[in-house]
Design an enzyme around this catalytic site. Sequence first.
Site, PDB file in Angstrom:
ATOM      1  N   THR A 123       2.566  -1.348   8.895  1.00  0.00           N
ATOM      2  CA  THR A 123       2.968  -2.266   9.968  1.00  0.00           C
ATOM      3  C   THR A 123       3.188  -3.686   9.479  1.00  0.00           C
ATOM      4  O   THR A 123       3.803  -4.483  10.178  1.00  0.00           O
ATOM      5  CB  THR A 123       1.895  -2.324  11.070  1.00  0.00           C
ATOM      6  OG1 THR A 123       0.692  -2.843  10.498  1.00  0.00           O
ATOM      7  CG2 THR A 123       1.662  -0.957  11.691  1.00  0.00           C
ATOM      8  N   GLY A 124       2.633  -4.033   8.333  1.00  0.00           N
ATOM      9  CA  GLY A 124       2.655  -5.401   7.836  1.00  0.00           C
ATOM     10  C   GLY A 124       1.502  -6.234   8.367  1.00  0.00           C
ATOM     11  O   GLY A 124       1.260  -7.348   7.894  1.00  0.00           O
ATOM     12  N   ARG A 163       6.771 -33.694  11.060  1.00  0.00           N
ATOM     13  CA  ARG A 163       5.999 -32.945  12.062  1.00  0.00           C
ATOM     14  C   ARG A 163       5.517 -31.611  11.504  1.00  0.00           C
ATOM     15  O   ARG A 163       4.411 -31.177  11.810  1.00  0.00           O
ATOM     16  CB  ARG A 163       6.805 -32.747  13.338  1.00  0.00           C
ATOM     17  CG  ARG A 163       8.041 -31.877  13.147  1.00  0.00           C
ATOM     18  CD  ARG A 163       8.927 -31.871  14.377  1.00  0.00           C
ATOM     19  NE  ARG A 163      10.185 -31.272  14.026  1.00  0.00           N
ATOM     20  CZ  ARG A 163      10.762 -30.303  14.706  1.00  0.00           C
ATOM     21  NH1 ARG A 163      10.205 -29.828  15.796  1.00  0.00           N
ATOM     22  NH2 ARG A 163      11.917 -29.809  14.304  1.00  0.00           N
ATOM     23  N   HIS A 164       6.342 -30.978  10.668  1.00  0.00           N
ATOM     24  CA  HIS A 164       5.936 -29.701  10.080  1.00  0.00           C
ATOM     25  C   HIS A 164       4.888 -29.911   8.995  1.00  0.00           C
ATOM     26  O   HIS A 164       3.938 -29.132   8.887  1.00  0.00           O
ATOM     27  CB  HIS A 164       7.152 -28.950   9.535  1.00  0.00           C
ATOM     28  CG  HIS A 164       8.142 -28.595  10.605  1.00  0.00           C
ATOM     29  ND1 HIS A 164       7.798 -27.945  11.766  1.00  0.00           N
ATOM     30  CD2 HIS A 164       9.483 -28.816  10.687  1.00  0.00           C
ATOM     31  CE1 HIS A 164       8.856 -27.780  12.518  1.00  0.00           C
ATOM     32  NE2 HIS A 164       9.903 -28.299  11.881  1.00  0.00           N
ATOM     33  N   ASP A 177       0.864  -1.172   0.000  1.00  0.00           N
ATOM     34  CA  ASP A 177       0.000   0.000   0.000  1.00  0.00           C
ATOM     35  C   ASP A 177       0.906   1.230   0.000  1.00  0.00           C
ATOM     36  O   ASP A 177       2.133   1.111  -0.135  1.00  0.00           O
ATOM     37  CB  ASP A 177      -0.976  -0.026   1.181  1.00  0.00           C
ATOM     38  CG  ASP A 177      -0.325   0.239   2.537  1.00  0.00           C
ATOM     39  OD1 ASP A 177       0.917   0.377   2.622  1.00  0.00           O
ATOM     40  OD2 ASP A 177      -1.066   0.303   3.532  1.00  0.00           O
ATOM     41  N   HIS A 178       0.304   2.402   0.134  1.00  0.00           N
ATOM     42  CA  HIS A 178       1.078   3.650   0.085  1.00  0.00           C
ATOM     43  C   HIS A 178       2.147   3.716   1.181  1.00  0.00           C
ATOM     44  O   HIS A 178       3.226   4.240   0.951  1.00  0.00           O
ATOM     45  CB  HIS A 178       0.141   4.860   0.189  1.00  0.00           C
ATOM     46  CG  HIS A 178      -0.732   4.824   1.406  1.00  0.00           C
ATOM     47  ND1 HIS A 178      -1.864   4.028   1.483  1.00  0.00           N
ATOM     48  CD2 HIS A 178      -0.633   5.451   2.602  1.00  0.00           C
ATOM     49  CE1 HIS A 178      -2.428   4.191   2.659  1.00  0.00           C
ATOM     50  NE2 HIS A 178      -1.702   5.039   3.367  1.00  0.00           N
ATOM     51  N   CYS A 210       3.088  -3.075   4.093  1.00  0.00           N
ATOM     52  CA  CYS A 210       2.239  -1.933   4.432  1.00  0.00           C
ATOM     53  C   CYS A 210       2.923  -1.232   5.601  1.00  0.00           C
ATOM     54  O   CYS A 210       4.072  -1.548   5.914  1.00  0.00           O
ATOM     55  CB  CYS A 210       0.795  -2.346   4.731  1.00  0.00           C
ATOM     56  SG  CYS A 210       0.503  -3.287   6.244  1.00  0.00           S
ATOM     57  N   HIS A 265       9.705 -24.198   9.054  1.00  0.00           N
ATOM     58  CA  HIS A 265       8.680 -24.878   9.838  1.00  0.00           C
ATOM     59  C   HIS A 265       7.280 -24.764   9.240  1.00  0.00           C
ATOM     60  O   HIS A 265       6.494 -25.701   9.359  1.00  0.00           O
ATOM     61  CB  HIS A 265       8.634 -24.329  11.260  1.00  0.00           C
ATOM     62  CG  HIS A 265       9.902 -24.561  12.014  1.00  0.00           C
ATOM     63  ND1 HIS A 265      10.001 -24.319  13.360  1.00  0.00           N
ATOM     64  CD2 HIS A 265      11.126 -25.000  11.624  1.00  0.00           C
ATOM     65  CE1 HIS A 265      11.224 -24.607  13.774  1.00  0.00           C
ATOM     66  NE2 HIS A 265      11.931 -25.010  12.735  1.00  0.00           N
TER      67      HIS A 265
END
Length: 142
Positions: free
Chosen positions: A66-67, A132-133, A7-8, A64, A97
């Site tokens: 904050t993400g 396991r993953h 975004d901006h 963005c 993982h």
Amino acid sequence: MIAIGCDHGGYALKQEIIAHLEERGLEYKDYGCYSEESVDYPVYGKAVAHAVASGECDKGILICGTGIGISITANKVKGIRASLCGDCFSAQATREHNDANIVALGARVTGPGLAIKIVDTFLDTPFSNDERHLRRINMIED
């Protein structure tokens, strides 16, 4: 092929990451936005997520302020495992993982030098393929 979008609030950092991808000779497709004019992050989060989920692109990078919002948006798309990363350890662990296919960054949180190192770690770390993953990823997908 790497899908990239922002975004901006993430535009300036996206430009730095694109320059770095070009220096590395990595192919990418830019899903916008294309300026610092205010836009809605879900548009770009969905575009990148759909490109990765469809197989058009192998991995994605979203940015963005904050993400957070853009990663929440991407994770609404079936088959997407987007991880907000602010350090290289998290970027490595989410690939090993979680087989994360999109990394999200906060441009107002993470500076360009660290962001580029996070992107490199994310792109260069393979999934472990440990049973396991795989089992846990299948549980997420169900």
